[in-house]
Design an enzyme around this catalytic site. Structure first.
Site, PDB file in Angstrom:
ATOM      1  N   GLU A 170     -23.502 -14.124 -20.919  1.00 52.94           N
ATOM      2  CA  GLU A 170     -22.404 -14.818 -20.251  1.00 52.94           C
ATOM      3  C   GLU A 170     -21.172 -13.932 -20.393  1.00 52.94           C
ATOM      4  O   GLU A 170     -20.676 -13.731 -21.499  1.00 52.94           O
ATOM      5  CB  GLU A 170     -22.146 -16.182 -20.895  1.00 52.94           C
ATOM      6  CG  GLU A 170     -20.904 -16.885 -20.376  1.00 52.94           C
ATOM      7  CD  GLU A 170     -20.466 -18.050 -21.252  1.00 52.94           C
ATOM      8  OE1 GLU A 170     -19.245 -18.311 -21.305  1.00 52.94           O
ATOM      9  OE2 GLU A 170     -21.324 -18.684 -21.893  1.00 52.94           O
ATOM     10  N   ARG A 217     -12.169 -13.152 -18.874  1.00 53.34           N
ATOM     11  CA  ARG A 217     -10.933 -13.071 -19.651  1.00 53.34           C
ATOM     12  C   ARG A 217     -10.291 -11.691 -19.585  1.00 53.34           C
ATOM     13  O   ARG A 217      -9.214 -11.484 -20.146  1.00 53.34           O
ATOM     14  CB  ARG A 217     -11.204 -13.408 -21.120  1.00 53.34           C
ATOM     15  CG  ARG A 217     -11.809 -14.781 -21.345  1.00 53.34           C
ATOM     16  CD  ARG A 217     -12.017 -15.053 -22.816  1.00 53.34           C
ATOM     17  NE  ARG A 217     -12.776 -16.275 -23.037  1.00 53.34           N
ATOM     18  CZ  ARG A 217     -13.102 -16.746 -24.231  1.00 53.34           C
ATOM     19  NH1 ARG A 217     -12.733 -16.093 -25.319  1.00 53.34           N
ATOM     20  NH2 ARG A 217     -13.801 -17.856 -24.350  1.00 53.34           N
ATOM     21  N   LYS A 231     -22.251 -27.817 -21.709  1.00 54.68           N
ATOM     22  CA  LYS A 231     -21.834 -27.026 -22.868  1.00 54.68           C
ATOM     23  C   LYS A 231     -21.061 -27.930 -23.830  1.00 54.68           C
ATOM     24  O   LYS A 231     -20.167 -28.670 -23.394  1.00 54.68           O
ATOM     25  CB  LYS A 231     -20.946 -25.877 -22.368  1.00 54.68           C
ATOM     26  CG  LYS A 231     -20.206 -25.084 -23.425  1.00 54.68           C
ATOM     27  CD  LYS A 231     -19.373 -24.005 -22.731  1.00 54.68           C
ATOM     28  CE  LYS A 231     -18.460 -23.276 -23.673  1.00 54.68           C
ATOM     29  NZ  LYS A 231     -17.733 -22.194 -22.990  1.00 54.68           N
TER      30      LYS A 231
END
Length: 216
Positions: A40, A44, A127
């Site tokens: 993943e 950012r 999640k």
């Protein structure tokens, strides 16, 4: 096999913050060598989308985009080849935009209300974030109890010491972890160490799943 099925089969997903996209191909090779061909890539950094694109070109890898905060982020990630989308919280617009693109989405939840919202949107996997600060497996037990059909990907504050307890939990599809390919190792091009950490994590999951549902 769908992206969610592959994630569940691996049992642990490296969560990666990558600064330089040229580190992506050797990262992919390192994860594959460690028996954990999944990542993943969090949105950012400036190089994240290109890293997703580079990794998505390798058919051996299952690659997703994380820290997806808006429908525009979904568009960028899907265009780059992301096979699954992860967000830190539950946003109906993000979830529905993923459905529009027919791409798997794993939104973050922390409360029963958010879990119910995810179920209303037809989701079966969410999640749990931030897992450890929320209370760890104790909170997972409490949150999962009313939703027997919902599976969780706990992420946040989890390391190899906590991995087995989560991995053997019957409500856990997989565990997200940033310790497998941390930013410091990527910056230092320590890909051999990433391979070692990936192999270690895969082995922990394999052993834990042999005792799934049993107390430690």
């Amino acid at each position: 096999m769908s992206a969610l099925d592959r994630i569940a089969a691996y049992g642990v997903v490296p969560v990666v913050v990558i600064d330089q996209c040229d580190a992506a191909p050797p990262l992919g090779d390192a994860l594959i060598a460690g028996g954990l061909p999944v990542a993943e890539i969090t949105l950012r950094t400036g190089g994240a989308i290109q890293a997703v694109e580079l990794l998505a070109h390798d058919p051996r890898l299952t690659v997703g985009a994380g820290t997806v905060l808006s429908p525009a982020d979904v568009d960028r990630a899907v265009e780059a080849g992301a096979q699954f989308i992860v967000s830190p919280g539950f946003d109906t617009q993000v979830v529905r935009h993923c459905h529009k693109h027919d791409v798997a989405v794993i939104p973050g939840v922390a409360t029963p209300s958010e879990a119910m919202a995810a179920i209303r949107e037809g989701l079966g996997t969410v999640k749990l974030f931030p897992a450890q600060p929320l209370g760890g497996v104790r909170w997972l037990n409490a949150l999962a109890a009313p939703f027997p059909g919902l599976r969780f990907v706990p992420t946040g504050g989890i390391g190899p010491a906590e991995l087995a307890e989560y991995a053997r939990h019957p409500a856990v599809a997989a565990v997200g972890g940033s310790w497998i390919a941390p930013r410091s190792l990527l910056r230092a091009s320590e890909f051999g160490e990433i391979t070692r950490l990936a192999a270690e994590a895969a082995a922990i999951v394999a052993v834990a799943r042999q005792t799934e549902g049993k107390p430690a």
